[in-house]
Design a protein around this motif. Structure first.
Motif, PDB file in Angstrom:
ATOM      1  N   ALA A 266       0.856  -1.191   0.000  1.00 21.66           N
ATOM      2  CA  ALA A 266       0.000   0.000   0.000  1.00 21.66           C
ATOM      3  C   ALA A 266       0.884   1.230   0.000  1.00 21.66           C
ATOM      4  O   ALA A 266       0.979   1.945  -0.981  1.00 21.66           O
ATOM      5  CB  ALA A 266      -0.912   0.004   1.209  1.00 21.66           C
ATOM      6  N   PRO A 292      -2.681   2.442  -9.907  1.00 24.93           N
ATOM      7  CA  PRO A 292      -3.837   3.301  -9.603  1.00 24.93           C
ATOM      8  C   PRO A 292      -3.753   3.949  -8.223  1.00 24.93           C
ATOM      9  O   PRO A 292      -4.165   5.098  -8.042  1.00 24.93           O
ATOM     10  CB  PRO A 292      -5.023   2.320  -9.655  1.00 24.93           C
ATOM     11  CG  PRO A 292      -4.554   1.173 -10.454  1.00 24.93           C
ATOM     12  CD  PRO A 292      -3.079   1.069 -10.242  1.00 24.93           C
ATOM     13  N   ILE A 293      -3.202   3.214  -7.247  1.00 19.89           N
ATOM     14  CA  ILE A 293      -3.094   3.791  -5.901  1.00 19.89           C
ATOM     15  C   ILE A 293      -2.048   4.899  -5.870  1.00 19.89           C
ATOM     16  O   ILE A 293      -2.224   5.921  -5.213  1.00 19.89           O
ATOM     17  CB  ILE A 293      -2.719   2.707  -4.869  1.00 19.89           C
ATOM     18  CG1 ILE A 293      -3.797   1.641  -4.833  1.00 19.89           C
ATOM     19  CG2 ILE A 293      -2.558   3.312  -3.482  1.00 19.89           C
ATOM     20  CD1 ILE A 293      -3.525   0.566  -3.827  1.00 19.89           C
ATOM     21  N   LEU A 296      -3.494   8.090  -6.844  1.00 20.96           N
ATOM     22  CA  LEU A 296      -4.356   8.682  -5.831  1.00 20.96           C
ATOM     23  C   LEU A 296      -3.570   9.418  -4.755  1.00 20.96           C
ATOM     24  O   LEU A 296      -3.999  10.429  -4.238  1.00 20.96           O
ATOM     25  CB  LEU A 296      -5.147   7.574  -5.135  1.00 20.96           C
ATOM     26  CG  LEU A 296      -6.410   7.123  -5.833  1.00 20.96           C
ATOM     27  CD1 LEU A 296      -6.898   5.837  -5.211  1.00 20.96           C
ATOM     28  CD2 LEU A 296      -7.458   8.207  -5.701  1.00 20.96           C
ATOM     29  N   LEU A 297      -2.417   8.858  -4.411  1.00 18.33           N
ATOM     30  CA  LEU A 297      -1.735   9.359  -3.233  1.00 18.33           C
ATOM     31  C   LEU A 297      -0.676  10.403  -3.514  1.00 18.33           C
ATOM     32  O   LEU A 297      -0.109  10.970  -2.603  1.00 18.33           O
ATOM     33  CB  LEU A 297      -1.074   8.200  -2.488  1.00 18.33           C
ATOM     34  CG  LEU A 297      -2.076   7.321  -1.770  1.00 18.33           C
ATOM     35  CD1 LEU A 297      -1.421   6.074  -1.279  1.00 18.33           C
ATOM     36  CD2 LEU A 297      -2.697   8.092  -0.614  1.00 18.33           C
TER      37      LEU A 297
ATOM     38  N   ASP B  30      -5.646  12.768  -0.696  1.00 18.35           N
ATOM     39  CA  ASP B  30      -4.304  12.242  -0.946  1.00 18.35           C
ATOM     40  C   ASP B  30      -3.513  12.040   0.340  1.00 18.35           C
ATOM     41  O   ASP B  30      -2.297  11.977   0.333  1.00 18.35           O
ATOM     42  CB  ASP B  30      -3.542  13.088  -1.965  1.00 18.35           C
ATOM     43  CG  ASP B  30      -3.792  14.556  -1.784  1.00 18.35           C
ATOM     44  OD1 ASP B  30      -4.014  14.950  -0.626  1.00 18.35           O
ATOM     45  OD2 ASP B  30      -3.775  15.299  -2.772  1.00 18.35           O
ATOM     46  N   THR B  53      -5.371   5.725   1.736  1.00 13.70           N
ATOM     47  CA  THR B  53      -4.969   4.599   0.888  1.00 13.70           C
ATOM     48  C   THR B  53      -6.069   3.551   0.821  1.00 13.70           C
ATOM     49  O   THR B  53      -6.413   3.040  -0.246  1.00 13.70           O
ATOM     50  CB  THR B  53      -3.694   3.931   1.445  1.00 13.70           C
ATOM     51  OG1 THR B  53      -2.767   4.938   1.783  1.00 13.70           O
ATOM     52  CG2 THR B  53      -3.090   2.992   0.437  1.00 13.70           C
TER      53      THR B  53
END
Lengths: 389, 122
Positions: A266, A292-293, A296-297, B30, B53
């Motif tokens: 993660a 994809p994660i 997002l982050l 985010d 997450t």
């Protein structure tokens, strides 16, 4: 020169405040501007100077307690710290301090105490805990006349004067004088709410001895610790097995990871406290199925560490692609050439060449598992983010 | 900004007042902490990042199998619950509750608060 003790500010001011000059911390209501003056008091005591602190907005013992809250032991320096009590007489309480303003609502009383101190003491740092409260009690015009006088006297006697000033709705004329004319330097302190980053910043509005810098710095106030420059998000990305998590852990004061079988699935999250900086570090997974994660982050990052395995140039293409995924182009980034201790590790020039990197992108050698080079890399990136000279 | 943060604080305090709720936190999508109402706050930044997450991963997972966006993520653990809901495109809300809390009540209030937070941050 007297250092302000505020990280980066001294650098912007060309080393600090020269003797005989005055500086005002010009802060918007609602931000923690008064800490700036306190940090300057503590810093000048710590570096061996004399310091006068004019307390006008609360009882001196409360102020002393505040210093403790920040972890600043001022008792140790009590023979060099002179507190002027301009509060207790206001509420009719007796004062324990040697210097007392007997009528804090009369500027003449202030004048007497301050001018005497200026004449008596060897060159010192004189900090006004709150110029705005003096102004509220004694009147705007009267206070400004006195401040002009104090600044001139301080110039003659080689003191440094520092004022905390909160921008309450005073007359336009007063605010103009304070911002433009009265002081040698003005540091503006305010707040921003840009997208989702809620923060406080400071920047130099004017300074007649240092060259102009337009940079504003985000800060937060830590207890203990005081004012730290704040970098809300630094991204650590790079191909699979480059050592990103190891890098995050090596750098962080505290860090956590979500991993299975040694691979981050993660993210890693770490917090760094280093040389006046406070930063949160986000480490992404490296494998493509997590892309994809990563997207997002990676929003709102202020800088990027691109970690690569120096022994594995085959992954450099993927590394470049990851900069793309994280939308990091345009952000300051450094390439962290990890695993430099392994046989077959490429030299920095070879990595630069294989990557075809622009000249202004630094390549930092590290051995993250032994914490070698990680803080050097951090400093290089911070320097790029804060636009230091 | 002070006003916006005051509003976020009020909203979080209201959530915290629900029976069994131990912490209420607002974070950005985010993973940056915006504000929190919690007794001991040491791992708040990490919690915010991890929650973002989880919600992000859940959204990616459900939309890819064409099940639409998830309403919330609920984690049931040994000593309590962690609940995450999206609050508009920018933010999310995180609740930590003990095992005795009433999940239904929390979810109703949380959805209301999420809509409010979305408006506040507009």
């Amino acid at each position: 020169m007297v250092e302000t003790g505020i990280p980066k500010l001294d650098e912007f001011l060309g080393g600090g405040i020269p003797k005989g000059k005055s500086l005002v911390y010009y802060s918007q209501p609602g931000v923690e501007g008064e800490i700036f003056g306190m940090q300057t008091v503590y810093n000048s005591l710590k570096s061996g100077g004399n310091c006068v602190f004019v307390v006008s907005s609360t009882i001196p013992s409360i102020t002393k307690g505040l210093f403790k809250e920040f972890g600043w032991d001022i008792d140790e320096y009590r023979d060099r710290l002179f507190i002027v009590d301009a509060y207790n007489p206001l509420i009719g309480a007796p004062s324990d301090e040697k210097y007392v303003v007997s009528n804090p609502d009369n500027i003449e009383n202030f004048n007497k105490v301050i001018i005497d101190l200026i004449k008596e003491l060897p060159p010192s740092t004189i900090v006004f805990g709150s110029l705005s409260t003096i102004m509220d009690l004694c009147g705007e015009k009267e206070t400004i006349e006195s401040v002009k006088n104090w600044n001139k006297m301080a110039m003659l006697y080689n003191h440094v004067l520092v004022y905390n000033f909160t921008v309450w709705p005073y007359s336009q004329e007063t605010l103009h004088l304070i911002k433009e004319e009265l002081f040698n330097a003005v540091i503006s302190i305010g707040s921003i709410a840009e997208r989702v980053i809620f923060g406080q910043y400071f920047g130099i509005l004017k300074s007649d001895w240092a060259k102009e810098t337009k940079t504003s710095m985000l800060f937060r106030v830590l207890r203990p610790g005081g004012i730290k420059l704040f970098i809300p998000k630094i991204l650590v990305t790079g191909p699979f097995d480059a050592g990103k998590s190891t890098f995050v852990h090596a750098l962080s004061t505290r860090a956590i990871s979500v991993d299975r079988l040694g691979t981050t699935i993660a993210m890693d999250h770490g917090h760094v406290d280093y040389k006046g900086f406070s930063a949160d570090i986000f480490g992404t997974p490296g494998q493509e199925r997590f892309d994809p994660i990563i997207k997002l982050l990676s929003g709102e990052s202020m800088g990027v560490f691109l970690v690569v395995d120096s022994t594995n140039p085959a992954d450099f293409v993927r590394a470049k692609h990851m900069l793309d995924i994280t939308k990091s182009y345009g952000l300051p980034y450094v390439v962290v050439a990890n695993k430099q201790d392994m046989p077959g590790a490429l030299k920095l020039e070879e990595i630069r060449e294989q990557f075809n990197l622009p000249d202004d992108v630094p390549v930092c050698p590290t051995v993250a598992k032994d914490k070698v080079g990680v803080f050097e890399a951090f400093e290089v990136l911070i320097e790029k983010i804060t636009g230091g000279t | 900004m002070a006003d916006t943060l005051d509003m976020v604080d009020k909203l979080l305090a209201d959530l915290k007042n629900i029976g069994g709720v131990e912490a209420s936190i607002a974070a950005s999508r985010d993973g940056l902490l915006i504000r929190a109402n919690m007794q001991k706050g040491k791992f708040l930044e990490s919690l915010a990042a991890m929650s973002a997450t989880m919600l992000g991963a859940a959204e990616t997972a459900t939309t890819q199998v064409e099940k639409g966006l998830p309403t919330r993520v609920i984690v049931e653990s040994e000593y309590g619950r962690l609940i995450i809901v999206g609050a508009g495109p920018k933010a999310l809300l995180i609740i930590l509750a003990n095992s005795n809390s009433s999940l239904g009540l929390i979810l109703i209030e949380l959805d209301k608060s999420a809509r409010k937070l979305k408006e506040i941050l507009k």
